[in-house]
Design an enzyme around this catalytic site. Structure first.
Site, PDB file in Angstrom:
ATOM      1  N   CYS A  68      -0.828  -4.910   9.693  1.00 44.92           N
ATOM      2  CA  CYS A  68      -1.251  -5.774   8.588  1.00 44.92           C
ATOM      3  C   CYS A  68      -2.007  -5.019   7.489  1.00 44.92           C
ATOM      4  O   CYS A  68      -1.816  -5.282   6.303  1.00 44.92           O
ATOM      5  CB  CYS A  68      -2.117  -6.919   9.109  1.00 44.92           C
ATOM      6  N   HIS A  99      -6.850  -9.598   4.289  1.00 42.35           N
ATOM      7  CA  HIS A  99      -7.414  -8.247   4.279  1.00 42.35           C
ATOM      8  C   HIS A  99      -7.524  -7.792   2.828  1.00 42.35           C
ATOM      9  O   HIS A  99      -6.534  -7.780   2.091  1.00 42.35           O
ATOM     10  CB  HIS A  99      -6.519  -7.273   5.037  1.00 42.35           C
TER      11      HIS A  99
END
Lengths: 345, 345, 345, 345
Positions: free
Chosen positions: B151, B243
């Site tokens: 990710c 993120h």
């Protein structure tokens, strides 16, 4: 043993409250004057300050009457003033106090990069106090004005100073800064719960310039900025206190991580009341330092480091300091202690 | 219109639940098999999964019976398997499924850097699917195994790919990663309230290696890794999803920020059901993108960028992606859509 | 001055670590034995405990060897054992220790409502220690087993005891409990960021029964439960430490809020090392007490109250205590101090 | 199909922005006027509002010019005004608008308890609209002013209304309220991270009075307040949206929890565009409803309940509603829809 009488300019704000907390008691200083805006002048400190520090308001100052932030309102027998004024007000008022003969240790950001104003961390560049002579010559001041750097700058500079023996070159730094750095009301809960703000106005610029002055050399007349290029990216995260920073330092030499750890741990502290025994502590655990766990290291005045690893061009590491202790109020107090030690009071 | 029957391996975990959410409904895929550990096999999905996604459990799968993660337990008429298995289990079991003839689009980290396994982001390096032929030749497999990256890698690579026209050189990246990236129970509340953890095991290594493979070139036989040196520092922060990353990219050319913005905004998306119309969006506001505000951009599949500024050696910017959508489950679905489009199913 | 040698059963858990912290140093007790599960036995405490308290691990215990939680493994010359075992293990093992002659001050929930086991808060019902004689008679035990109540019960009971002079009748209480009450890994970050969980398994029942035993009267043979009906609703909120409770107490008399404040403030403490000078503190400010600001009042052993107001049937108020200090580890230590004072060691 | 032209008074604030979000698009209403303070008048809405909702600013209003909050500044052909003014301004200005002939559906707290102002939740007491005739008679108004209750009141009242068949007597309620209820800047991050604030100024009083008016009966001339005594304790917790409440309702009858669940689930909704199909949903899981998981139930307009249990005197349960949707902006829109349905526009 004589005690130095001190005052706090901007005593009701977040950093002002931390100053009061740190000075109660202090082995060298005694709080004898408190200033705030005209709206607070005439009130007791208890009334004027909405006390928000997590220790009780010191009884010794709670009933002191707050005066206006004006040289005429502050008693003459004050030897040292700590200033945590908003920078726009500080820019106007601090010179008035110095002209009136006061010595001012200021946390405000105004004037930090002025050629004749010492910007100091006692353990790193105490010799920059020599600028006080320059300042007095140039401005005809009786008093003196010295500054401590911005909280995010202080967090990394001691470690960078320790790396200078390896030939410090370019720096990249990413910060994860606590909400207290913006003052009590600076960050709303709606902004920061389940969120990060990847920008803090003016912060990157402060880190990029102040660090080069702190690491620069004083030649008797002025400070040559360190030649390192510093590039910062500043983030606000949902922590209360403690700025954590990821640093990459390019180095001319190629030290092992163990050499860097040794350089950090052996970097000297100074013998002042508020300076920690060990300035830079190094954690072995890769997931430390952490803000909540480690911000009070050295009574909030140490620099915690960890994650030291080699990179293609130098070294990377993490560092952490308590932003309102080491990074603001404690930094001003420490500079005050240095001024006393060096005979400026 | 025919529909492709798909299965989900590891359907009860956090990424597995996101996969179920994204596939209900999906214009090309129909969930026809769910696997989990032997403890869950035989139960309905409703019983086996403690459903934690913030939309209701899809009725179409709630009463489906979960089977064991074993090629013999999964129906033969499944055309595509999405795998969100723990990497140690994936390493053992995924090859068994491919050997048995299944095509597997996997989010698990095992094997991502293997020479003959495509690691793909459809908008960036769809041509790497050519490794499937290499894989079949070398391993004698009938099926195929492709991977999406970690990710934190996915979040920055599209922007880096867009910068490659300026001569991408060294990369420094600092991440501020959401807790969901560690799985539902990966980060305890005691660890992260009022705190940051400056280390995520194995994460920096994944970013440093996977990004070079994704940006590398496929020559028909293998992938030449991109020559950029990537140095990452990974932090866990108290956000739920999304993120955020601070990136410095050294560049051979010296583009203006406006050129970089243009390169970001004109970087092409692909015409697949889950790909956003605009792959890389650029915010003008310096305090954006922010995780809570911007993670759902492009239905959670876009890359949000901002803070584009010149540095001494290139450019710095921030980027953000939804870590369990674009960064995990959505990435696997998108790779599945690519496999269908390219005729591998 | 002689020191009492003590041991900690379940020394590696969250409450066990708090016990170690509180006992280092302690003016009466010296830690001389540490037990944990068989997986930890034989290791040093430093190795066995992943130390998570925000003060450093005490050097005096760090290198002590952990033994198994078994009477045969603990030295005979231990005068007092503090138990923070999981309740299912405590239910099995604590009686074995008492049968072997040890005196055990336990925080574990097992057996708290047993007829012959004292459930005590020293400032509230020290006389219930008389049950030790009953216990020894009935069970043929040489040692003794006493319990402190659940953290959420302790938080409100001192204030309720102070209200008993007004004729305490029915109680409604709503709790806002910190995550540390569930142990280090008890609440995941995904569960609690931007969230509240309106249920804590078994907690309401503990509050509803334990409070009636604590407020009950000991007649030499047993404890008559207080007749008040207690109805609790328990919520987990995103705070680290400190349980806050909204309490409504119906009263036979009709005291003014000022009378209640007087009753709270004059409720006597006891003269034991860990008891605070002022047991119940009352805040005037309506928005206090607050968990982060006030949990360390009285070194974490005081009860903070506020918001005292009249209702149709009595009084409402808020109370707060530090759940792992006053509510768990500190409660056990205080009970140990009471046992020593009363001559049971 | 004709559309009703509506305006929003106080369009730039937090509730104002939610109103804009809910009205874009709306099957009956079309936003045709936006008012704000004189500082914003003359700007486009895009400039005047710092847009903070997590969906993009609606293009249909972004370029609309904001006017001053003054009847002379708002076009005459507006059929309905939604007001989310600060209550002190609302108290002055709303009557001016009504006198000028406008119909105003207001979320502001001023006047809610006035004898001739309908305080309505359409599913609960739509008949109270009859007060509009009283209001017109008494005040000589052409327009009309109706109010929705406070967010924390709305959360519990539908469930209490459903309990009235069992003879609703006294109520105790403890709230765990989200920070958005205080407006965008109402709660600072320093106040609420790792903390709870056990007081919200005026909130308990609102719950205690408004609920009795909502549950009261309209006899053609006025509203008889319900005789239940309501005692509230209000807490601010670190959640973004969604007020959770622990409620104890004393009841004359003694229903089983199953009867209460049945009463909740069968309580009728109304047939208005913003009303949910199912007004009160009941969770079986004891740890639900939770703010983050369940606040968007029924598109943010349903009441989520759970934890239904018998007590000595009645029943206890938890309830949850989205405070800025069902509890503020959505409540005003729903009242507007009711006014249209009932022929007041």
């Amino acid at each position: 043993m004589s005690t130095t009488r001190v005052g706090v300019l901007g005593a009701t704000g977040a950093v002002g409250q931390r100053l009061i907390q740190l000075l109660d008691p202090h082995e060298e200083f005694e709080v004898a004057a408190l200033s705030a805006s005209s709206a607070s002048a005439g009130k007791t400190y208890r009334e004027a300050a909405k006390w928000r520090v997590d220790t009780p308001i010191p009884e010794s100052v709670a009933d002191m009457t707050v005066v206006e932030t004006d040289p005429d309102a502050v008693p003459d027998d004050i030897d040292l003033l700590f200033s945590s004024l908003p920078s726009d007000i500080g820019a106007d008022v601090e010179p008035e106090f110095v002209e009136a003969g006061y010595v001012v240790s200021s946390n405000s950001s105004n004037g930090r990069m002025d050629d004749d104003i010492p910007l100091t961390i006692p353990e790193v560049n105490a010799d920059h106090l020599g600028l006080i002579e320059v300042q007095r010559d140039e401005r005809g001041w009786d008093g003196a004005l010295i500054k401590n750097p911005n909280c995010s700058t202080i967090t990394m500079v001691p470690a960078l100073a320790a790396l200078d023996e390896f030939g410090l070159e370019n720096i990249h730094v990413s910060t994860l800064q606590a909400v207290s750095g913006a003052g009590y009301s600076g960050v709303t809960s709606m902004e920061i719960i389940d969120n990060v703000i990847p920008h803090i106005g003016g912060e990157a610029e402060k880190m990029e310039t102040e660090s080069r002055k702190l690491l620069g050399s004083f030649d008797g007349a002025g400070v040559d900025l360190h030649e390192a290029d510093v590039s910062a990216s500043c983030n606000r995260v949902p922590t209360l206190d403690g700025h954590l920073e990821n640093v990459w330092a390019d180095l001319a030499a190629d030290p092992d991580p163990a050499d860097v750890v040794e350089a950090f741990e052996s970097y000297p502290s100074v013998d002042l009341p508020s300076s920690p025994d060990q300035l830079i502590e190094v954690f072995d655990e890769p997931d430390r330092p952490q803000p909540r766990m480690d911000r009070m290291l050295g009574d909030g005045m140490a620099i915690a480091t960890g994650g030291v690893e080699s990179t293609a061009d130098g070294i990377q590491f993490n560092c952490l300091a308590h932003n309102t202790m080491r990074g603001a109020a404690g930094a001003s107090v420490l500079n005050g202690e240095l001024l006393l030690e060096e005979g400026y009071l």
